[in-house]
Design a protein around this motif. Structure first.
Motif, PDB file in Angstrom:
ATOM      1  N   ALA A  89      -6.122 -23.828 -10.770  1.00 29.56           N
ATOM      2  CA  ALA A  89      -6.736 -24.872 -11.373  1.00 29.56           C
ATOM      3  C   ALA A  89      -6.232 -26.342 -10.659  1.00 29.56           C
ATOM      4  O   ALA A  89      -4.892 -26.290 -10.117  1.00 29.56           O
ATOM      5  N   PHE A 112     -19.964 -18.804 -17.202  1.00 23.34           N
ATOM      6  CA  PHE A 112     -18.718 -19.725 -17.077  1.00 23.34           C
ATOM      7  C   PHE A 112     -17.561 -19.550 -18.306  1.00 23.34           C
ATOM      8  O   PHE A 112     -16.637 -19.855 -17.955  1.00 23.34           O
ATOM      9  N   ASP A 130      -6.467 -19.915 -15.618  1.00 21.50           N
ATOM     10  CA  ASP A 130      -6.804 -19.945 -14.191  1.00 21.50           C
ATOM     11  C   ASP A 130      -5.679 -20.887 -13.567  1.00 21.50           C
ATOM     12  O   ASP A 130      -5.558 -22.013 -13.713  1.00 21.50           O
ATOM     13  N   THR A 166     -14.475 -17.625 -18.970  1.00 24.09           N
ATOM     14  CA  THR A 166     -13.645 -16.703 -18.650  1.00 24.09           C
ATOM     15  C   THR A 166     -12.431 -16.954 -19.541  1.00 24.09           C
ATOM     16  O   THR A 166     -11.895 -18.109 -19.756  1.00 24.09           O
ATOM     17  N   TYR A 184     -15.182 -25.103 -24.943  1.00 25.08           N
ATOM     18  CA  TYR A 184     -15.098 -23.781 -24.537  1.00 25.08           C
ATOM     19  C   TYR A 184     -15.456 -22.835 -25.841  1.00 25.08           C
ATOM     20  O   TYR A 184     -16.542 -22.159 -25.539  1.00 25.08           O
ATOM     21  N   GLU A 242     -21.465 -27.750 -14.860  1.00 24.75           N
ATOM     22  CA  GLU A 242     -22.034 -26.906 -15.806  1.00 24.75           C
ATOM     23  C   GLU A 242     -23.312 -27.387 -16.077  1.00 24.75           C
ATOM     24  O   GLU A 242     -24.044 -28.319 -15.588  1.00 24.75           O
ATOM     25  N   LYS A 282      -8.136 -22.700 -18.935  1.00 25.55           N
ATOM     26  CA  LYS A 282      -9.064 -21.667 -18.800  1.00 25.55           C
ATOM     27  C   LYS A 282     -10.027 -22.130 -17.736  1.00 25.55           C
ATOM     28  O   LYS A 282     -10.405 -21.411 -16.788  1.00 25.55           O
ATOM     29  N   ARG A 283     -10.719 -23.426 -17.830  1.00 23.32           N
ATOM     30  CA  ARG A 283     -11.636 -23.658 -16.709  1.00 23.32           C
ATOM     31  C   ARG A 283     -11.440 -25.097 -16.734  1.00 23.32           C
ATOM     32  O   ARG A 283     -11.547 -25.903 -18.041  1.00 23.32           O
TER      33      ARG A 283
END
Lengths: 225, 150
Positions: A79, A70, A76, A72, A13, A100, A93-94
């Motif tokens: 998820a 991508f 989330d 954010t 990230y 990707e 978060k992701r």
């Protein structure tokens, strides 16, 4: 059981890069900058452009160079959940899902590791030299460490008073030869990582003869009597 | 001495292109749907390349039956939904190597399930979101904060 389910996962990230500045004290940590997936850390001129100094010129604020679709920075809550999710699980978060850009192998998708690992932040650093000794051998490698959980980190066992934990990665760390290896691993596994630059030892060369050099002005400090 | 491969063993292979991967995924998906048949659950981790169309097999029931083997208390439709959701989880993978590994994992799961090498606990791992009330994420910040989560 399948033999092909290593323990890796998740998405990287943040990339923290260090920008040495003239005003930063020698012992300060380097400033992290959030960069996008595919943008490389810029040169010094790019850095100068992106700096927005505050009014009193005392801090440096830098912006993201390119808006990353991508990226954010909000958790989330929808998820996906797997069998390792529990009441201690942080919210990611992701979660890496293989869509990707293809710079990194999407190992998080394949590893079968719990999705919780993609929610936790990881620190990449060089362990400090033991202060009581002069040897620096144990501070040459790079180490990856997981930040503690707020809730399930540690509590006292009611029966025996032992230290119990709900964190499966408590006290776990990975060692790497180079910083780039560690960063690539974190990116491959989808971890949120930051890099903490080491405090390099500054050895000042000294010469005894400098005590006796001539100075035209009055001496600030008299070194000899 | 000849070593006989186990039932449903498959030699390792890799996809040459996306069309080949798509065919392999479809074949894997069909095998899962046919194995599920009346009964419980079929955990499948079949992977789905991008832009793939879904083709459902018409009828056809094969010998192994996952639901009866593991005595699952759920209808076939729920298991097939789970199979489908596991496929959909990897719909947007854009690396062929990753798809190959996912196909391998799917087939290994298939073999382990139909050979009865798994146990009920392993099969129910795929259903923790529905069965286990503690396996959930908070729905927003405040509820997470009040629960005291990380």
């Amino acid at each position: 059981m399948s033999l092909f389910r290593p323990r890796s996962s998740l998405k990287l990230y943040k990339a923290a890069t260090s920008f040495p500045t003239a005003v930063a004290p020698a012992t300060s940590r380097c400033i992290s900058q959030i960069t996008s997936w595919w943008s490389k850390p810029g040169s010094e001129s790019d850095f100068a452009d992106r700096i927005q100094s505050t009014e009193d010129k005392s801090s440096l604020v830098s912006q993201e160079s390119t808006p990353d679709p991508f990226a954010t920075h909000q958790p989330d809550y929808s998820a996906r959940i797997d069998h390792g999710t529990s009441t201690f699980s942080p919210v990611p978060k992701r979660v890496m899902d293989g869509s990707e850009p293809e710079e990194n192998v999407a190992a998080a998708v394949l590893s079968g590791a719990p999705v919780d690992l993609q929610a936790r932040q990881v620190r990449i650093y060089r362990p400090a030299k033991t202060a009581t000794q002069s040897g620096t051998w144990h501070s040459h490698h790079w180490r990856m460490d997981w930040d503690i959980l707020q809730k399930g980190h540690r509590w006292e066992n009611p029966l025996m008073g032992w230290q119990s934990t709900g964190d499966s990665l408590q006290g776990t760390h990975l060692n790497f030869k180079t910083k780039e290896d560690a960063i690539l691993f974190a990116q491959k596994q989808g971890y949120e990582y930051f890099v903490q630059e080491p405090n390099e030892r500054r050895i000042v060369p000294k010469a005894y003869a400098n005590n006796f050099l001539h100075e035209p002005k009055p001496l600030k400090h008299i070194k000899t009597k | 001495m000849v070593i006989n491969p186990t039932y449903l063993a498959q030699t390792s292979r890799s996809s040459t292109n996306w069309q080949a991967a798509r065919r392999r995924v479809l074949k894997s998906y069909r095998a899962w749907l046919r194995a599920v048949r009346p009964s419980a659950l079929s955990p499948s981790s079949i992977k789905w390349p991008t832009r793939m169309l879904i083709v459902f097999p018409l009828g056809g029931t094969q010998a192994p039956e996952i639901q009866q083997m593991y005595s699952l208390n759920m209808p076939v439709s729920r298991i097939r939904t789970k199979v489908r959701s596991e496929f959909e989880k990897h719909r947007y993978v854009n690396q062929l190597d990753v798809v190959d590994v996912l196909l391998f994992q799917s087939h290994s799961e298939f073999q382990e399930t139909l050979n009865y090498w798994k146990q009920l606990a392993h099969v129910m791992k795929y259903f923790t979101a529905e069965e286990n009330p503690r396996a959930r994420l908070p729905k927003d910040f405040i509820s997470g904060f009040l629960e005291g989560r990380n």
